[in-house]
Design an enzyme around this catalytic site. Structure first.
Site, mmCIF file in Angstrom:
data_model
loop_
_atom_site.group_PDB
_atom_site.id
_atom_site.type_symbol
_atom_site.label_atom_id
_atom_site.label_comp_id
_atom_site.label_asym_id
_atom_site.label_seq_id
_atom_site.Cartn_x
_atom_site.Cartn_y
_atom_site.Cartn_z
ATOM 1 N N HIS A 80 -32.634 -51.234 23.711
ATOM 2 C CA HIS A 80 -32.922 -49.858 24.102
ATOM 3 C C HIS A 80 -32.717 -49.700 25.596
ATOM 4 C CE1 HIS A 80 -34.684 -46.158 22.376
ATOM 5 N NE2 HIS A 80 -34.867 -45.860 23.653
ATOM 6 N N ARG A 166 -41.410 -33.268 25.593
ATOM 7 C CA ARG A 166 -41.198 -33.731 26.987
ATOM 8 C C ARG A 166 -39.886 -33.193 27.522
ATOM 9 N NH1 ARG A 166 -40.925 -39.706 26.361
ATOM 10 N NH2 ARG A 166 -40.556 -39.775 28.587
ATOM 11 N N SER A 181 -42.996 -44.274 24.603
ATOM 12 C CA SER A 181 -41.960 -43.721 23.735
ATOM 13 C C SER A 181 -41.041 -44.832 23.238
ATOM 14 C CB SER A 181 -41.169 -42.664 24.524
ATOM 15 O OG SER A 181 -39.974 -42.339 23.878
ATOM 16 N N LYS A 185 -41.270 -47.072 19.310
ATOM 17 C CA LYS A 185 -40.119 -47.147 18.388
ATOM 18 C C LYS A 185 -39.745 -48.601 18.125
ATOM 19 C CE LYS A 185 -37.308 -44.162 20.742
ATOM 20 N NZ LYS A 185 -38.045 -43.254 21.605
HETATM 21 N N1 URA Z 1 -35.699 -43.442 25.811
HETATM 22 C C1 URA Z 1 -36.730 -43.157 24.979
HETATM 23 O O1 URA Z 1 -36.656 -43.443 23.789
HETATM 24 N N2 URA Z 1 -37.815 -42.558 25.479
HETATM 25 C C2 URA Z 1 -37.929 -42.233 26.773
HETATM 26 O O2 URA Z 1 -38.950 -41.702 27.159
HETATM 27 C C3 URA Z 1 -36.862 -42.519 27.650
HETATM 28 C C4 URA Z 1 -35.739 -43.130 27.136
#
Ligand code: URA
Length: 387
Positions: A80, A166, A181, A185
């Site tokens: 990510h 957001r 965030s 995930k």
């Molecule tokens: N990627 C995400 O999934 N969340 C964020 O807040 C920033 C980047």
């Protein structure tokens, strides 16, 4: 409990308890706390931050708003990025690592602020779906080794709602909010290997390297505490990653890299980050992992994975062989230099904003994206350009 009390506490930097944070996340996800109260709390977090304990509680509450996946696959990896302008690395690294034998089970998001999102980019391929059931996700992973799923009503629904909120309320760039965030995930997809690419610079949410290092440290700590083989790397996002900014334009550039046609800075970063994943997954020492990643691209194996994944996720795989099948803008405008000059640098955040205003991103929660909109950078810092 009520939302106003919690907003006031965070406004005064009084830490919330785990239960208070869980109540807020659950009540917002269930529609019992309205957008305006959640927005006010998010803004208080942007100004005052959260303690490490609160950040952890927020991460777990968001993860637990849906299911945690237990895939029937021996080992999976996920990567990510914290977001940057023109950052299409996941589209290249996912298929490349998969072609090297690491199963890439990725949960992504949509565009956020001035940065694009992997889900929006993939949806520029006609028919491509990311609202997969767990069974579909697992079947695709077994067949191709790479799949991308979005947040849904059963997977991180809290992040799905908070993320969109957001984006529309100027509450994106906050270390605890980004951390919760992303890590909610990553912990929900429950991959064994996690590579976190924390960007800093003009095109990123973290403007300074020291803030990026803080974010990297807390995300890596959460990943390791959850028993993951987790590495957070901090990378420069002062200039756009690659030449293209915008959804279909970025798919086009990712395909060019996967075809082996483009060997610039973006290619080098993708090879490096793929090698990180391969190393964490125990595929070999660094030099072997770098060679494996390069071979996956030069042999066409990575492009083959991408083609198969596109097909299994409902998209048109022919885009891999004919990029004219991607959406193309009917209008284009060439920006020329005012005088002969050398390019010293870019205001990369501004480039992201221009791309968003051209239609590549959302200003309001439910805005429709123009998949063809964006910017092609024909020159880089150091280049001489003529008027
Ligand atoms: N990627 C995400 O999934 N969340 C964020 O807040 C920033 C980047």
């Amino acid at each position: 409990m009520n939302a106003v009390d919690l907003i006031n506490k965070t406004k005064k930097s009084v830490p919330l308890t785990d239960n208070e944070i869980k109540w807020l996340v659950d009540s917002y996800t269930a529609g019992e706390v309205p957008d305006y109260q959640m927005s006010a709390w998010l803004m208080a977090v942007c100004f005052n931050g959260l303690t490490e304990e609160e950040t952890l509680a927020l991460t777990y509450a968001m993860r637990d708003s849906g299911n945690i996946l237990h895939l029937d696959i021996p080992m999976t990896a996920d990567k990510h990025s914290t977001g940057g302008v023109g950052d299409k690395t996941s589209l290249i690294i996912g298929p490349t690592a998969a072609a090297c034998g690491v199963c890439m089970a990725k949960m992504s998001g949509r565009g956020l602020g001035h940065t694009g999102g992997t889900i929006d980019k993939l949806e520029s391929i006609s028919g491509f779906r990311t609202d997969l059931s767990v069974q579909e996700f697992q079947d695709i992973l077994r067949k191709t080794g790479f799949s991308v799923i979005s947040q849904s009503d059963s997977l991180c629904p809290a992040d799905k709602k908070i993320y969109a909120l957001r984006n529309a309320t100027g509450t994106v760039n906050s270390i605890p909010l980004i951390c919760a965030s992303i890590m909610s995930k990553k912990l929900a997809t429950n991959a064994d290997v996690l590579l976190l690419d924390v960007k800093y610079g003009s095109g990123a949410f973290m403007k300074s390297r020291s803030d990026a290092e803080k974010l990297a440290a807390i995300m890596e700590k959460i990943g390791k505490a959850a028993g993951k083989k987790c590495r957070a790397v901090v990378t420069d996002m002062d200039i756009p990653l690659g030449k293209n900014i915008g959804n279909a334009l970025e798919i086009e550039e990712a395909i060019n890299i996967l075809c082996g046609n483009d060997r610039g800075r973006l290619y080098d970063i993708c090879i490096d980050l793929t090698a990180d994943i391969l190393e964490l997954a125990g595929k070999g020492i660094r030099s072997e992992c770098l060679d494996m990643a390069e071979n996956a691209i030069s042999s066409g194996a990575a492009l083959d994975v991408f083609r198969k994944t596109i097909e299994m996720q409902g998209g048109n795989p022919a885009v891999c062989d004919d990029i004219s099948l991607l959406p193309h803008s009917r209008f284009s405008f060439r920006v020329k230099a005012a005088s002969d000059m050398e390019i010293s640098g870019f205001d990369t955040e501004e480039l992201g904003m221009v791309s968003l205003l051209l239609g590549a991103g959302r200003i309001e929660k439910d805005d429709r994206i123009d998949m063809s909109a964006g910017i092609v950078m024909n020159a880089s810092p150091g280049d001489l350009v003529m008027a």
